[in-house]
Design a protein around this motif. Structure first.
Motif, PDB file in Angstrom:
ATOM      1  N   HIS A 178     -21.103   7.211   3.515  1.00 28.49           N
ATOM      2  CA  HIS A 178     -22.378   7.741   3.985  1.00 28.49           C
ATOM      3  C   HIS A 178     -23.126   6.608   4.683  1.00 28.49           C
ATOM      4  CE1 HIS A 178     -22.420  11.036   0.647  1.00 28.49           C
ATOM      5  NE2 HIS A 178     -21.298  10.962   1.290  1.00 28.49           N
ATOM      6  N   GLU A 184       0.849  -1.202   0.000  1.00 30.92           N
ATOM      7  CA  GLU A 184       0.000   0.000   0.000  1.00 30.92           C
ATOM      8  C   GLU A 184       0.884   1.252   0.000  1.00 30.92           C
ATOM      9  OE1 GLU A 184      -3.302   1.109  -0.214  1.00 30.92           O
ATOM     10  OE2 GLU A 184      -2.238   3.019  -0.029  1.00 30.92           O
ATOM     11  N   TYR A 223     -18.917   0.703  -1.212  1.00 31.75           N
ATOM     12  CA  TYR A 223     -18.246  -0.122  -0.196  1.00 31.75           C
ATOM     13  C   TYR A 223     -18.550  -1.606  -0.381  1.00 31.75           C
ATOM     14  CZ  TYR A 223     -16.278   3.464   2.845  1.00 31.75           C
ATOM     15  OH  TYR A 223     -15.512   4.474   3.370  1.00 31.75           O
ATOM     16  N   GLY A 234     -13.373  -0.591  -6.861  1.00 36.85           N
ATOM     17  CA  GLY A 234     -14.415   0.184  -7.527  1.00 36.85           C
ATOM     18  C   GLY A 234     -14.313   0.233  -9.035  1.00 36.85           C
TER      19      GLY A 234
HETATM   20  C1  LIG Z   1     -16.360  11.338  -0.454  1.00 35.85           C
HETATM   21  C2  LIG Z   1     -16.767   9.913  -0.794  1.00 35.85           C
HETATM   22  C3  LIG Z   1     -18.014   9.445  -0.394  1.00 35.85           C
HETATM   23  C4  LIG Z   1     -18.390   8.115  -0.661  1.00 35.85           C
HETATM   24  N1  LIG Z   1     -19.577   7.624  -0.163  1.00 35.85           N
HETATM   25  C5  LIG Z   1     -19.883   6.304  -0.298  1.00 35.85           C
HETATM   26  C6  LIG Z   1     -21.026   5.723   0.340  1.00 35.85           C
HETATM   27  O1  LIG Z   1     -21.753   6.349   1.081  1.00 35.85           O
HETATM   28  N2  LIG Z   1     -21.315   4.428   0.126  1.00 35.85           N
HETATM   29  C7  LIG Z   1     -20.531   3.660  -0.654  1.00 35.85           C
HETATM   30  O2  LIG Z   1     -20.820   2.470  -0.786  1.00 35.85           O
HETATM   31  N3  LIG Z   1     -19.438   4.161  -1.273  1.00 35.85           N
HETATM   32  C8  LIG Z   1     -19.087   5.456  -1.101  1.00 35.85           C
HETATM   33  N4  LIG Z   1     -17.958   5.973  -1.684  1.00 35.85           N
HETATM   34  C9  LIG Z   1     -17.195   5.121  -2.627  1.00 35.85           C
HETATM   35  C10 LIG Z   1     -16.279   4.149  -1.888  1.00 35.85           C
HETATM   36  O3  LIG Z   1     -15.495   4.868  -0.961  1.00 35.85           O
HETATM   37  C11 LIG Z   1     -15.369   3.465  -2.895  1.00 35.85           C
HETATM   38  O4  LIG Z   1     -16.151   2.859  -3.905  1.00 35.85           O
HETATM   39  C12 LIG Z   1     -14.523   2.367  -2.254  1.00 35.85           C
HETATM   40  O5  LIG Z   1     -13.935   2.812  -1.047  1.00 35.85           O
HETATM   41  C13 LIG Z   1     -13.450   1.995  -3.261  1.00 35.85           C
HETATM   42  O6  LIG Z   1     -12.663   0.954  -2.759  1.00 35.85           O
HETATM   43  P1  LIG Z   1     -11.534   0.306  -3.644  1.00 35.85           P
HETATM   44  O7  LIG Z   1     -11.422  -1.117  -3.248  1.00 35.85           O
HETATM   45  O8  LIG Z   1     -11.748   0.601  -5.081  1.00 35.85           O
HETATM   46  O9  LIG Z   1     -10.177   1.002  -3.151  1.00 35.85           O
HETATM   47  P2  LIG Z   1      -9.666   2.519  -3.173  1.00 35.85           P
HETATM   48  O10 LIG Z   1     -10.289   3.245  -2.049  1.00 35.85           O
HETATM   49  O11 LIG Z   1      -9.708   3.085  -4.536  1.00 35.85           O
HETATM   50  O12 LIG Z   1      -8.160   2.268  -2.768  1.00 35.85           O
HETATM   51  C14 LIG Z   1      -7.165   1.785  -3.658  1.00 35.85           C
HETATM   52  C15 LIG Z   1      -5.886   1.683  -2.845  1.00 35.85           C
HETATM   53  O13 LIG Z   1      -4.836   1.237  -3.704  1.00 35.85           O
HETATM   54  C16 LIG Z   1      -3.666   1.992  -3.401  1.00 35.85           C
HETATM   55  N5  LIG Z   1      -2.805   1.959  -4.586  1.00 35.85           N
HETATM   56  C17 LIG Z   1      -3.110   2.373  -5.844  1.00 35.85           C
HETATM   57  N6  LIG Z   1      -2.057   2.169  -6.673  1.00 35.85           N
HETATM   58  C18 LIG Z   1      -1.075   1.607  -5.899  1.00 35.85           C
HETATM   59  C19 LIG Z   1       0.253   1.157  -6.177  1.00 35.85           C
HETATM   60  N7  LIG Z   1       0.785   1.246  -7.402  1.00 35.85           N
HETATM   61  N8  LIG Z   1       1.001   0.638  -5.162  1.00 35.85           N
HETATM   62  C20 LIG Z   1       0.474   0.555  -3.905  1.00 35.85           C
HETATM   63  N9  LIG Z   1      -0.774   0.965  -3.588  1.00 35.85           N
HETATM   64  C21 LIG Z   1      -1.548   1.474  -4.572  1.00 35.85           C
HETATM   65  C22 LIG Z   1      -4.190   3.368  -3.067  1.00 35.85           C
HETATM   66  O14 LIG Z   1      -3.266   4.127  -2.314  1.00 35.85           O
HETATM   67  C23 LIG Z   1      -5.439   3.034  -2.273  1.00 35.85           C
HETATM   68  O15 LIG Z   1      -5.184   2.884  -0.898  1.00 35.85           O
HETATM   69  C24 LIG Z   1     -17.525   7.275  -1.407  1.00 35.85           C
HETATM   70  C25 LIG Z   1     -16.270   7.760  -1.817  1.00 35.85           C
HETATM   71  C26 LIG Z   1     -15.884   9.055  -1.478  1.00 35.85           C
HETATM   72  C27 LIG Z   1     -14.497   9.515  -1.848  1.00 35.85           C
END
Ligand SMILES: Cc1cc2nc3c(=O)[nH]c(=O)nc-3n(C[C@H](O)[C@H](O)[C@H](O)COP(=O)(O)OP(=O)(O)OC[C@H]3O[C@@H](n4cnc5c(N)ncnc54)[C@H](O)[C@@H]3O)c2cc1C
Length: 510
Positions: A59, A35, A488, A480
């Protein structure tokens, strides 16, 4: 060059990466999670300013439920051994939606009967079509379970016999189906309030996707963790290390190494080479193909697929710590959806411009009264831009002025819509722009909802095609920007799916 060996490397400790890594470690695989930030969670985190701890993203959870009535996420957290280590509470009502166009507002409750009855109060003669909507939700839920169990080989005859209505609606957008079941237009507008959670308007978003999300929210209610998303992320990371996994924080995966069209390792930013035959990547595929794999090693179809997709909403968020209680401020609701118009197709077009202040605002104290010191309130605002309007407008010299102007526009819109005064009571303020989100998670252009999930490229065909899209053996995506799209529950479940597919590949020596 120093070399070490793992069975699997998971790149990124966002929701998807954390679950994928934990699942693999629990299955006895030697797993490394890398990470680039110094804490787990990606967007799923929290931060402190003064005497406030702000939730960065969540949320409300969808598809969670409780011990008596499990959603898929509850079941997953139980399987992963973390359910008893995180405390959750219910959110009190589904939503309050406000239309700026005609100054109307509607507050909708959880519970299917409550929801249908409330809608009937607001829109007489909507009951029959609302009942059909939720019946469709139930059938879609069962059909999706069948599709999931059939692992990409469903029997069409079973689908036709057991899930005929699912088959009827599967290829249509929301507007088409709601018109077909003769739902009054006003009820359609209120019902589609959650559209911005999936980042596509009702004329483009798959009915199946919207219906199942709404069905799950309304029937299972929504929950949040008491100690913010940070707690969920930390507990998952801790369980992973307890299960034998290793985490490198503050380390970036620079390259995914490929030979003979198969993954052979990962190169980190400290030049450490990790030998492994399998990688699960929580980063966005466009970023991976642009930066992390040698051009001649990227399968053409993988690149074509990534390039054919559009990014979804770019995030803009404001976090406020106010030195008045919610009672003093007159904020009675948990989530406020404030739109210019309840017509999502028009609103989606509005949201392609910076001159737009539609927003979803959470008053955390209405679910967690003690989330901030006595006499204070936490509010957080989220909005989306459905174009690159922010990155086009922003320059090095106008960044701070632009973000302050936009934040002011959002706050004043909230005050006007809710008839409250909050500006004089701001003790802490933090503003996150698309650049903040891009900087923190490497999300392209600050897109917080992954790829646009609409028209023919929606969740259903993505899930149906995932077995055929194994373009680069050894590499799977989660999070995502992967098959289940963002949110989430989707990102957590995508981690589970990517781990299961990887375990199957390992077994078959693929
Ligand atoms: C303001 C806001 C409000 C939201 N509200 C909601 C809600 O109410 N309900 C809901 O369901 N969803 C909500 N979401 C969406 C939800 O947060 C995301 O869909 C979810 O957290 C995405 O998870 P992910 O697994 O894609 O990882 P991400 O959160 O995209 O994380 C990816 C990780 O990979 C790491 N990474 C990337 N490239 C590299 C690399 N080369 N080497 C090492 N590490 C790397 C990054 O640093 C990061 O930590 C919201 C998002 C935001 C920003």
């Amino acid at each position: 060059m120093r070399e070490i060996k793992y069975d699997v490397v998971v790149i990124g400790a966002g929701n998807g990466g954390l679950v994928a890594a934990l699942k693999l470690a629990k299955a006895g695989k030697k797993t490394l999670l890398v990470e680039r930030n110094i804490v787990p969670g990606g967007f799923a985190t929290s931060f402190s300013r003064g005497r406030f701890e702000f939730e960065a993203a969540l949320h409300e959870l969808c598809d969670f439920g409780n011990a008596k009535n499990h959603g898929n996420l509850y079941t997953l957290f139980t399987e992963l051994g973390v359910i008893d280590k995180i405390k959750f509470v219910d959110v009190k009502e589904a939503f309050k939606v406000i239309s700026l166009e005609d100054n109307t507002s509607y507050i909708m409750p959880f519970g299917i009967d409550n929801f249908i009855n409330k809608m009937e109060e607001y829109v007489p003669n909507s009951k029959e079509s609302m009942t059909i909507f939720f019946e469709l939700g139930k059938e879609i839920k069962d059909a999706l379970k069948y599709l999931n169990d059939s692992k990409g080989h469903p029997d069409t005859k079973v689908l036709m016999k057991n899930y005929p209505n699912f088959m009827r609606v599967a290829s249509y957008n929301i507007d088409k189906v709601l018109d077909a079941i003769k739902m009054p237009l006003k009820a359609q507008r209120i019902l589609t309030t959650y559209w911005s959670y999936l980042g596509a308007p009702s004329g483009k978003l798959s009915f199946v996707h919207y219906c199942i999300m709404t069905y799950l929210y309304i029937s299972l209610h929504a929950q949040i963790p008491v100690n913010r998303s940070n707690e969920m992320s930390l507990v998952l990371a801790e369980e992973f290390t307890k299960s034998g996994g290793d985490i490198f924080y503050g380390r970036e995966a620079k390259k995914i190494l490929v030979e003979n069209n198969h993954v052979i390792g990962v190169l980190l930013d400290n030049n450490l080479k990790i030998k492994c035959n399998y990688v699960i990547c929580n980063a966005n595929p466009n970023m991976v193909y642009a930066k992390m794999i040698d051009k001649d090693k990227i399968p053409t179809n993988a690149l074509k697929l990534a390039n054919s997709r559009e990014l979804s909403g770019r995030g803009f968020a404001i976090y406020l710590g106010l030195n008045k209680s919610k009672e003093e401020l007159g904020l009675d609701n948990y989530s406020y959806f404030i739109y210019n118009t309840l017509d999502s197709n028009k609103e989606y077009e509005n949201m392609k411009s910076l001159d737009n202040y539609s927003q979803v605002v959470v008053c955390l104290n209405n679910a967690l009264p003690d989330c901030s010191p006595k006499g204070t309130t936490i509010l957080y605002f989220t909005s989306l831009y459905f174009s690159d309007c922010f990155s086009k407008e922003v320059t090095e010299s106008n960044y701070f002025e632009l973000k302050d102007d936009l934040a002011l526009g959002f706050i004043e819109t909230f005050e006007k819509a809710t008839n409250t005064t909050i500006k004089p009571y701001i003790e802490e303020i933090e503003v996150a722009t698309p650049l903040t989100f891009a900087h923190y998670t490497d999300a392209p252009d600050g897109a917080i909802y992954g790829y646009f999930t609409a028209d023919l490229d929606n969740m259903l065909p993505r899930l149906m095609r995932m077995y055929d899209e194994n373009y680069l053996p050894g590499l799977k995506f989660c999070g995502g920007s992967s098959v289940r799209s963002s949110g989430y529950n989707s990102s957590y479940l995508s981690g589970d799916l990517a781990a299961k597919l990887t375990l199957a590949d390992m077994k078959e020596g693929k």
